[in-house]
Design an enzyme around this catalytic site. Structure first.
Site, PDB file in Angstrom:
ATOM      1  N   HIS A  88       0.847  -0.903  -0.125  1.00 36.96           N
ATOM      2  CA  HIS A  88       0.053   0.366  -0.021  1.00 36.96           C
ATOM      3  C   HIS A  88       1.208   1.513   0.070  1.00 36.96           C
ATOM      4  O   HIS A  88       0.044   2.310  -0.013  1.00 36.96           O
ATOM      5  CB  HIS A  88      -1.115   0.310   0.960  1.00 36.96           C
ATOM      6  N   HIS A 138      -7.418   4.605   4.962  1.00 36.40           N
ATOM      7  CA  HIS A 138      -6.334   3.618   4.364  1.00 36.40           C
ATOM      8  C   HIS A 138      -4.865   3.958   4.172  1.00 36.40           C
ATOM      9  O   HIS A 138      -4.540   5.422   4.328  1.00 36.40           O
ATOM     10  CB  HIS A 138      -7.350   3.498   3.475  1.00 36.40           C
ATOM     11  N   GLU A 140      -3.052   3.250   2.072  1.00 34.49           N
ATOM     12  CA  GLU A 140      -2.566   3.548   0.882  1.00 34.49           C
ATOM     13  C   GLU A 140      -2.966   5.167   0.668  1.00 34.49           C
ATOM     14  O   GLU A 140      -1.994   5.837   0.274  1.00 34.49           O
ATOM     15  CB  GLU A 140      -3.648   2.979   0.325  1.00 34.49           C
ATOM     16  N   SER A 237      -9.763  -2.683   0.510  1.00 30.10           N
ATOM     17  CA  SER A 237     -10.666  -1.946   0.150  1.00 30.10           C
ATOM     18  C   SER A 237     -11.864  -1.909  -1.130  1.00 30.10           C
ATOM     19  O   SER A 237     -12.435  -2.356  -1.782  1.00 30.10           O
ATOM     20  CB  SER A 237      -9.485  -0.664  -0.401  1.00 30.10           C
ATOM     21  N   SER A 283      -6.762  -9.379  -3.265  1.00 23.97           N
ATOM     22  CA  SER A 283      -5.338 -10.092  -2.284  1.00 23.97           C
ATOM     23  C   SER A 283      -5.366 -11.510  -1.352  1.00 23.97           C
ATOM     24  O   SER A 283      -4.585 -12.006  -0.551  1.00 23.97           O
ATOM     25  CB  SER A 283      -5.780  -9.122  -0.644  1.00 23.97           C
TER      26      SER A 283
END
Ligand code: SF4
Length: 330
Positions: A88, A138, A140, A237, A283
């Protein structure tokens, strides 16, 4: 007629996740047996990818996961134990902290996330204010906003556009997190353009190929199903967006559920259901999807068909320092 499973293709691992996991596996393999000083072979900052099973599997092989670099002992930094940054990405503050402590960093940030970091730096240098569509907190989004918190303005939804205020002569550009819902983002972009008609878009969408492809496939799958099961963790996400996209496509006809694995499926979800759609986040290892399919077969869903929307052939090479290491058996 047999009850049906409608399987999305593409689903599961994307190139960035594959690279990040292979990064940790390659370091583990090169480290071989346990060190005499009792230090672990590798530290990983945050979850390497947002999937509980992947993290548990790598931890069982010896990787130590930390939330912050402060949890890595000085002895490990001095001994040159690698610290891997997750797919991320991280903010410059984290990189600076690692450098100050002389840590051996292996950066597994997905190249498509790094591209957004570079866009931030370029647009700020050119005098732009950046509206970044992403999810607060998040990993990222934290990394991207951290590139320049003063000039990057995070919004989550179209409803947040009213909170922004820029003079008409402000140079404005919009960027976004890689794993957003394409449809929802289109709504947010429309609201931004209505309020700031001069806002510029990046040369190519920041929402990545894997997110777009998985959402397109799950939409078709949901249209052919009465219920959808998305395999993926709650903090992933793109898995949560897949569930939302599937729910939109199902409408009143059924419900989209998200599970980490087959064990979380509730038998009552399938009462009166003839066709279950199945997909998984970027993922998610495919064996978890196989587990879901096996469990559905046991419930009478024996006819399995695939909906293939596109063939993916994206591949990212390992971080430079690992390219000469032998690959782990997979
Ligand atoms: S979902 Fe997209 S941006 Fe995220 S790791 Fe995968 S390829 Fe990279």
């Amino acid at each position: 007629m047999a009850k049906r499973i409608v399987l999305a293709d593409p689903r599961g691992f994307c190139a960035g996740v594959d690279r990040a996991i292979l990064t940790v596996q390659t370091i583990l393999k090169a480290a071989g047996s346990l060190r005499e000083d009792g230090l672990p072979p590798v530290y990983v900052r945050r979850q390497i990818v947002h999937n509980r099973h992947v993290v548990e599997d790598l931890a069982a092989q010896g990787a130590v996961f930390v939330q912050e670099l402060a949890e890595v002992p000085d002895a490990a930094a001095k001994a040159g134990i690698p610290i891997v940054f997750s797919a991320h990405g991280v903010s410059p503050t984290v990189k600076a902290e690692a450098a100050a402590r002389g840590m051996h960093v292996v950066d597994a940030t997905c190249p498509l996330v790094s591209k957004v970091h570079r866009e931030v730096l370029r647009f700020v240098k050119e005098g732009y204010e950046i509206v970044y569509i992403g999810h607060k907190g998040h990993d990222e989004a934290v990394g991207v906003v951290g590139e320049n918190p003063e000039h990057v303005h995070l919004i989550e939804h179209a409803g947040d556009v009213d909170s922004l205020d820029f003079a008409p002569d402000t140079k404005l550009v919009l960027l976004s997190q890689t794993t957003l819902s394409i449809d929802e983002t289109a709504g947010t972009i429309a609201a931004l353009k209505a309020r700031f008609p001069w806002i510029k878009e990046p040369p190519s969408s920041d929402i990545c190929y894997a997110t777009s492809n998985r959402q397109a496939a799950v939409k078709l799958v949901a249209e052919r199903s009465d219920c959808v099961v998305i395999v993926g963790s709650a903090n992933s996400s793109n898995s949560v967006r897949l569930m939302e996209v599937a729910q939109d496509a199902l409408g009143e006809r059924g419900v989209a559920h998200r599970v980490d694995d087959a064990g979380e499926m509730d038998p009552s979800w399938f009462d009166g259901v003839e066709a279950v759609g199945v997909s998984s986040g970027a993922s998610v290892p495919d064996e978890l999807v196989s587990g879901v399919i096996a469990s559905l077969r046991d419930r009478g869903f024996t006819d399995v068909t695939s909906v293939e929307t596109i063939k993916e052939n994206m591949h990212f090479v390992l971080p430079a320092e690992l390219r000469r290491q032998p690959s782990p058996a997979r």
